[in-house]
Design an enzyme around this catalytic site. Sequence first.
Site, short mmCIF file in Angstrom:
data_model
loop_
_atom_site.label_atom_id
_atom_site.label_comp_id
_atom_site.label_asym_id
_atom_site.label_seq_id
_atom_site.Cartn_x
_atom_site.Cartn_y
_atom_site.Cartn_z
N GLY A 34 0.87 -1.16 0.04
CA GLY A 34 0.01 0.10 0.02
C GLY A 34 0.94 1.44 -0.02
O GLY A 34 1.90 1.06 -0.07
N SER A 36 2.58 4.74 0.98
CA SER A 36 3.22 5.46 2.22
C SER A 36 2.06 6.19 3.17
O SER A 36 1.20 6.72 2.52
CB SER A 36 4.32 6.34 1.88
OG SER A 36 4.75 6.73 2.99
N SER A 108 5.95 -1.92 -2.11
CA SER A 108 5.77 -3.10 -3.33
C SER A 108 4.81 -2.37 -4.23
O SER A 108 3.85 -3.19 -4.51
CB SER A 108 5.59 -4.33 -2.76
OG SER A 108 4.48 -4.28 -1.57
#
Length: 206
Positions: A34, A36, A108
């Site tokens: 997800g 930041s 990711s």
Amino acid sequence: MGEPNNLYKQQTSVNREKRELMLGQRGCVLWLTGLSGSGKSTIANRVEEILHSRGVLTYLLDGDNVRLGLNKDLGFSAKDRQENIRRIGEVSRLFVDSGLIVLTSFISPYEEDRQSVRRIFNDGEFIEIYIRCDLAVCEQRDPKGLYQKARNGEIKNFTGIDAPYQPPITPEITVDTAKLTVEECANKIIEYLVEHQFISRNKWRD
Ligand SMILES: Nc1ncnc2c1ncn2[C@@H]1O[C@H](COP(=O)(O)OS(=O)(=O)O)[C@@H](OP(=O)(O)O)[C@H]1O
Ligand SMILES: Nc1ncnc2c1ncn2[C@@H]1O[C@H](COP(=O)(O)OP(=O)(O)O)[C@@H](O)[C@H]1O
């Protein structure tokens, strides 16, 4: 770098099956992805606390910590992020082989990189968890002040601002942190582990 030659996988007499039997749990990786500020670290930390309190052996690999050590040679280009995720995938695989429930907390951002990690695990062992949260909410939270810096041009290639984030296509679990509390998100993940028999139900009886 070509394919490795003359290498043979060694079998050890103390193996994963024996370790899992001893621990009374099945190894897997809870792969949180997800933006930041979406809540990856907060949720991973809470899930680990709950599991630990019930005697489940875990290990949490967290973004900033790994980047300060193992991956300190990597930056935030697409290529470096790919290598970051590849190495974390391989480290997770070793921990899963030791019978642990591994939690990873990395942005990711690329679907292809996450799919590559998924492929190194047995079916069902890679549990992709989409920590969903609108960019506007993440930016409002801005727990580390990084969005502000990115908007000011002090950080380049910041995910969501001038670098992409590709949401998972078929995650095993999705939690929207703008709608659910930390506790609700954590419980949804724990329920998945119990339902899919990664941890035994009797550890969950009060
Ligand atoms: N350019 C840029 N883009 C995104 N994030 C940045 C960047 N520069 C530094 N940071 C900080 O690094 C954390 C993200 O590292 P990750 O290893 O999770 O990133 S990635 O998966 O390789 O994309 C991220 O942590 P989280 O806020 O916990 O996600 C930031 O603190
Ligand atoms: N439901 C929720 N789940 C997770 N974090 C939440 C939630 N609601 C609010 N927050 C807050 O959002 C922020 C998320 O920060 P963090 O966990 O560091 O995100 P990330 O690791 O994705 O960068 C924290 O300040 C946390 O308290």
